[in-house]
Design a protein around this motif. Structure first.
Motif, short mmCIF file in Angstrom:
data_model
loop_
_atom_site.label_atom_id
_atom_site.label_comp_id
_atom_site.label_asym_id
_atom_site.label_seq_id
_atom_site.Cartn_x
_atom_site.Cartn_y
_atom_site.Cartn_z
N LYS A 1 36.77 95.48 -34.50
CA LYS A 1 36.82 95.00 -33.12
C LYS A 1 36.96 96.19 -32.16
O LYS A 1 36.28 96.24 -31.13
CB LYS A 1 38.01 94.05 -32.94
N ASN B 1 35.57 81.99 -38.91
CA ASN B 1 35.40 82.52 -37.56
C ASN B 1 34.56 81.60 -36.70
O ASN B 1 34.89 81.33 -35.55
CB ASN B 1 34.78 83.91 -37.63
N ALA C 1 33.70 94.20 -29.86
CA ALA C 1 33.43 92.76 -29.89
C ALA C 1 34.13 92.16 -31.10
O ALA C 1 34.30 92.81 -32.12
CB ALA C 1 31.93 92.51 -29.99
N HIS C 2 34.53 90.90 -30.94
CA HIS C 2 35.12 90.16 -32.06
C HIS C 2 34.20 88.98 -32.33
O HIS C 2 34.25 87.97 -31.64
CB HIS C 2 36.53 89.69 -31.73
N ASP C 3 33.33 89.14 -33.32
CA ASP C 3 32.35 88.10 -33.59
C ASP C 3 32.23 87.88 -35.10
O ASP C 3 32.99 88.43 -35.89
CB ASP C 3 30.99 88.45 -32.99
N TRP C 4 31.27 87.07 -35.49
CA TRP C 4 31.10 86.72 -36.89
C TRP C 4 30.72 87.92 -37.76
O TRP C 4 31.00 87.94 -38.95
CB TRP C 4 30.08 85.59 -37.04
#
Length: 82
Positions: free
Chosen positions: A27, A76, A32-35
């Motif tokens: 992150k 997620n 970004a905090h994504d899949w």
């Protein structure tokens, strides 16, 4: 029984630490905090868990990596829905 419980506790602690550390690091690195972060962290956590078991084979490592990535990515994605 105590020895087995201790080993499993270490494995769960390793899994939690590796996963948390990787998701946080990815992150921060990607911004970004994504899949994708979840998939990579889950796969590497699966590999770490596979390598801590006895008589590890190449197939087990790959299976654990794929399973870890799939479960982590699903969690997620579903957390954004519910």
């Amino acid at each position: 029984m105590v020895k087995n419980t201790g080993k499993e506790s270490m494995q769960w602690g390793l899994a939690a630490g590796v996963y948390s550390g990787l998701t946080y690091g990815l992150k921060e690195a990607r911004g970004a905090h994504d899949w994708k972060n979840s998939a990579v962290a889950g796969a590497l956590t699966g590999v770490a868990l596979a390598l801590t078991s006895e008589d590890t084979t190449h197939e087990q490592v790959v299976h654990c990596a794929i399973t870890g990535a799939a479960i982590s990515t699903a969690a997620n994605l579903l957390s954004g829905i519910f």
